[in-house]
Design a protein around this motif. Structure first.
Motif, PDB file in Angstrom:
ATOM      1  N   VAL A 260       0.894  -1.184   0.040  1.00 56.29           N
ATOM      2  CA  VAL A 260       0.063  -0.075  -0.076  1.00 56.29           C
ATOM      3  C   VAL A 260       0.883   1.196   0.022  1.00 56.29           C
ATOM      4  CG1 VAL A 260      -1.777   1.312   1.259  1.00 56.29           C
ATOM      5  CG2 VAL A 260      -1.832  -1.159   1.199  1.00 56.29           C
ATOM      6  N   PRO A 261       0.853   1.941  -0.838  1.00 55.84           N
ATOM      7  CA  PRO A 261       1.609   3.453  -0.914  1.00 55.84           C
ATOM      8  C   PRO A 261       1.137   4.105   0.215  1.00 55.84           C
ATOM      9  CG  PRO A 261      -0.108   3.426  -2.635  1.00 55.84           C
ATOM     10  CD  PRO A 261      -0.348   2.058  -1.836  1.00 55.84           C
ATOM     11  N   LEU A 262       2.039   4.972   0.610  1.00 55.91           N
ATOM     12  CA  LEU A 262       1.823   5.820   1.954  1.00 55.91           C
ATOM     13  C   LEU A 262       1.966   7.413   1.201  1.00 55.91           C
ATOM     14  CD1 LEU A 262       3.895   4.528   4.829  1.00 55.91           C
ATOM     15  CD2 LEU A 262       1.199   4.236   4.296  1.00 55.91           C
ATOM     16  N   SER A 263       2.695   7.709   0.253  1.00 57.30           N
ATOM     17  CA  SER A 263       2.851   9.000  -0.483  1.00 57.30           C
ATOM     18  C   SER A 263       3.614   8.477  -1.783  1.00 57.30           C
ATOM     19  CB  SER A 263       3.563   9.777   0.448  1.00 57.30           C
ATOM     20  OG  SER A 263       5.028   9.354   0.408  1.00 57.30           O
ATOM     21  N   ARG A 264       4.019   9.665  -2.519  1.00 55.16           N
ATOM     22  CA  ARG A 264       4.696   9.403  -3.740  1.00 55.16           C
ATOM     23  C   ARG A 264       5.899   8.722  -3.665  1.00 55.16           C
ATOM     24  NH1 ARG A 264       6.664  14.255  -8.009  1.00 55.16           N
ATOM     25  NH2 ARG A 264       7.541  12.557  -9.620  1.00 55.16           N
ATOM     26  N   TYR A 265       6.633   8.891  -2.449  1.00 61.73           N
ATOM     27  CA  TYR A 265       7.926   8.216  -2.088  1.00 61.73           C
ATOM     28  C   TYR A 265       7.909   7.358  -1.284  1.00 61.73           C
ATOM     29  CZ  TYR A 265       9.189  12.757  -4.581  1.00 61.73           C
ATOM     30  OH  TYR A 265       9.261  13.542  -5.387  1.00 61.73           O
ATOM     31  N   GLN A 266       7.133   6.637  -0.724  1.00 55.82           N
ATOM     32  CA  GLN A 266       7.005   5.790   0.506  1.00 55.82           C
ATOM     33  C   GLN A 266       5.762   4.632   0.243  1.00 55.82           C
ATOM     34  OE1 GLN A 266       6.744   8.166   4.197  1.00 55.82           O
ATOM     35  NE2 GLN A 266       9.142   7.906   4.336  1.00 55.82           N
ATOM     36  N   SER A 267       6.109   3.670   0.669  1.00 57.76           N
ATOM     37  CA  SER A 267       5.176   2.648   0.778  1.00 57.76           C
ATOM     38  C   SER A 267       5.354   1.706   1.778  1.00 57.76           C
ATOM     39  CB  SER A 267       5.072   1.849  -0.541  1.00 57.76           C
ATOM     40  OG  SER A 267       6.219   0.915  -0.794  1.00 57.76           O
ATOM     41  N   ILE A 268       4.280   0.799   2.336  1.00 60.72           N
ATOM     42  CA  ILE A 268       4.438  -0.048   3.265  1.00 60.72           C
ATOM     43  C   ILE A 268       3.886  -1.466   2.910  1.00 60.72           C
ATOM     44  CG2 ILE A 268       2.125   0.237   4.198  1.00 60.72           C
ATOM     45  CD1 ILE A 268       3.510   0.039   7.083  1.00 60.72           C
ATOM     46  N   LYS A 269       4.512  -2.564   3.288  1.00 62.15           N
ATOM     47  CA  LYS A 269       4.302  -3.928   2.755  1.00 62.15           C
ATOM     48  C   LYS A 269       4.031  -4.823   4.171  1.00 62.15           C
ATOM     49  CE  LYS A 269       6.053  -3.957  -2.026  1.00 62.15           C
ATOM     50  NZ  LYS A 269       6.676  -2.748  -1.961  1.00 62.15           N
ATOM     51  N   LEU A 270       3.175  -5.391   3.909  1.00 63.98           N
ATOM     52  CA  LEU A 270       2.594  -6.868   5.094  1.00 63.98           C
ATOM     53  C   LEU A 270       2.741  -7.792   4.360  1.00 63.98           C
ATOM     54  CD1 LEU A 270       1.811  -7.725   7.978  1.00 63.98           C
ATOM     55  CD2 LEU A 270      -0.459  -7.245   7.127  1.00 63.98           C
ATOM     56  N   ALA A 271       3.335  -8.879   4.899  1.00 59.03           N
ATOM     57  CA  ALA A 271       3.644 -10.189   4.328  1.00 59.03           C
ATOM     58  C   ALA A 271       3.304 -11.384   5.424  1.00 59.03           C
ATOM     59  CB  ALA A 271       4.926 -10.301   3.814  1.00 59.03           C
ATOM     60  N   VAL A 272       2.661 -12.398   5.013  1.00 54.98           N
ATOM     61  CA  VAL A 272       2.619 -13.654   5.937  1.00 54.98           C
ATOM     62  C   VAL A 272       2.756 -14.833   5.084  1.00 54.98           C
ATOM     63  CG1 VAL A 272       1.002 -12.106   7.493  1.00 54.98           C
ATOM     64  CG2 VAL A 272       0.127 -13.699   5.669  1.00 54.98           C
ATOM     65  N   SER A 273       3.307 -15.672   5.887  1.00 54.18           N
ATOM     66  CA  SER A 273       3.417 -17.030   5.217  1.00 54.18           C
ATOM     67  C   SER A 273       3.405 -18.163   6.152  1.00 54.18           C
ATOM     68  CB  SER A 273       4.754 -17.082   4.248  1.00 54.18           C
ATOM     69  OG  SER A 273       5.837 -17.192   5.062  1.00 54.18           O
ATOM     70  N   ASN A 274       3.155 -19.272   5.755  1.00 54.83           N
ATOM     71  CA  ASN A 274       2.840 -20.471   6.597  1.00 54.83           C
ATOM     72  C   ASN A 274       3.464 -21.743   5.967  1.00 54.83           C
ATOM     73  OD1 ASN A 274       2.123 -21.329   9.616  1.00 54.83           O
ATOM     74  ND2 ASN A 274       0.803 -22.747   8.273  1.00 54.83           N
ATOM     75  N   GLY A 275       4.199 -22.720   6.666  1.00 54.84           N
ATOM     76  CA  GLY A 275       4.404 -23.858   6.219  1.00 54.84           C
ATOM     77  C   GLY A 275       3.035 -24.941   6.301  1.00 54.84           C
ATOM     78  N   VAL A 276       2.714 -25.548   5.058  1.00 52.06           N
ATOM     79  CA  VAL A 276       1.553 -26.402   5.024  1.00 52.06           C
ATOM     80  C   VAL A 276       2.137 -28.072   5.133  1.00 52.06           C
ATOM     81  CG1 VAL A 276       0.176 -24.723   3.999  1.00 52.06           C
ATOM     82  CG2 VAL A 276       1.538 -26.238   2.471  1.00 52.06           C
ATOM     83  N   TYR A 277       3.402 -28.214   4.762  1.00 59.25           N
ATOM     84  CA  TYR A 277       3.983 -29.626   4.852  1.00 59.25           C
ATOM     85  C   TYR A 277       5.387 -29.541   5.078  1.00 59.25           C
ATOM     86  CZ  TYR A 277       5.815 -34.048   3.536  1.00 59.25           C
ATOM     87  OH  TYR A 277       6.359 -35.361   3.517  1.00 59.25           O
ATOM     88  N   ALA A 278       6.151 -30.253   5.838  1.00 62.35           N
ATOM     89  CA  ALA A 278       7.677 -30.206   5.924  1.00 62.35           C
ATOM     90  C   ALA A 278       7.747 -31.664   6.276  1.00 62.35           C
ATOM     91  CB  ALA A 278       8.062 -29.428   7.123  1.00 62.35           C
ATOM     92  N   ARG A 279       8.677 -32.196   5.411  1.00 64.00           N
ATOM     93  CA  ARG A 279       9.142 -33.718   5.577  1.00 64.00           C
ATOM     94  C   ARG A 279       9.712 -34.160   6.798  1.00 64.00           C
ATOM     95  NH1 ARG A 279      13.604 -36.819   4.968  1.00 64.00           N
ATOM     96  NH2 ARG A 279      13.399 -38.959   4.527  1.00 64.00           N
TER      97      ARG A 279
END
Length: 299
Positions: A260-279
């Protein structure tokens, strides 16, 4: 541009960029533009920084902060990018090693990361003014990422936030724009040098780790987008003191990113991830947030 989320993924998984999720990594931006990124991340569960550690039932929490710099350059008429990231992490939690519970707390610098990427076709080097009229279609690119063993490391402990080894990760990727959406695919292999001072002085080696990522991105505007991602990793078996481990990795992860942009020169990012399988039973979850500031290129 996807450099921020790549950096967020690395900051959340110190020394384990082979298992980061990286949408919009092969995209275009005006040449000579600079990015400064400040952010943090939190992971819990498995050993995010090294899923092949010989521990069982890891219950580890890692808080990470980082500062990073990126710059877009022109090479033979196509755009490329150089990235540098320096993370700092706080680790605490427990795991089982050889049937015994172990507890670990540590903080300090984690391994530094350097990356150069280059768009082979579809992302011409353009100025900021020219970029306003740029219409992406098919982009094909390649990158080389190197992780340096600059993080804190104690050979008396099985768990560390530094890896005491180098990693080298070449990758090829592509993206195809379809109206407001884009589909992305990337494949990589991560190579590891030996750790000759692992847990009391043993030599630890690791086979290459192969990965494939797919992303679906919806662009609300030039600077606002949402990505849904999936990634698969296979390989990475380790050998300690000449004895092969039963730790061949085969992991699936899902993730989402919102920019999501905050201004012409700045933006913010939110990220999530999760493991669904691991041997190996070494799943972990990750949440990261970052603020990006850009300048240069006559902007």
């Amino acid at each position: 541009m996807g450099c921020l989320f790549w950096l967020l993924g690395l900051a959340g998984c110190p020394s384990a960029s082979a298992q980061s999720i990286e949408p919009r990594n092969y995209s275009n931006a005006p040449i000579d533009v600079n990015f400064l990124i400040l952010g943090g991340a939190h992971s819990k569960g498995g050993a995010a920084f090294d899923p092949a550690l010989p521990v069982k039932n890891p219950q580890l929490a890692v808080w990470s902060s980082f500062v990073a710099y990126a710059r877009v350059f022109d090479l033979a008429g196509q755009s490329g990018r150089v990235d540098v990231v320096a993370p700092y992490a706080w680790l605490s939690g427990t795991a089982d090693y050889q049937g015994r519970p172990v507890e670990r707390q540590q903080q300090g610098l984690t391994d530094s990361i350097f990356r150069v990427s280059y768009n082979l076709i579809g992302a011409p080097a353009v100025s900021a003014a020219e970029f306003r009229n740029y219409k992406p279609d098919l982009i094909v690119g390649a990158s080389l990422e190197v992780t340096a063993p600059s993080g804190v490391y104690d050979n008396r402990r099985i768990v560390n936030i530094g890896s005491n080894r180098w990693t080298i990760k070449p990758e090829v990727g592509m993206s195809k724009t379809l109206g407001p959406c884009s589909l992305e695919l990337a494949g990589a292999v991560t190579f590891y040098t030996a750790n000759n001072d692992f847990y009391g002085g043993a030599t630890r080696t690791q086979d290459p780790l192969y990965s494939v990522q797919v992303h679906g991105v919806y662009n609300f505007s030039l600077a606002s987008w949402l990505s849904l991602s999936a990634t698969y990793f296979q390989g990475g078996r380790t050998t300690i003191g000449g004895k092969p481990g039963d730790d061949l990795q085969e992991n699936w992860r899902l993730g989402a990113t919102l920019a999501v942009p905050l201004s012409r020169y700045q933006s913010i990012k939110l990220a999530v991830s999760n493991g669904v399988y691991a041997r190996t039973g070494n799943n972990m979850s990750l949440v990261s947030l970052g603020l990006q500031t850009r300048w240069g290129a006559g902007m």
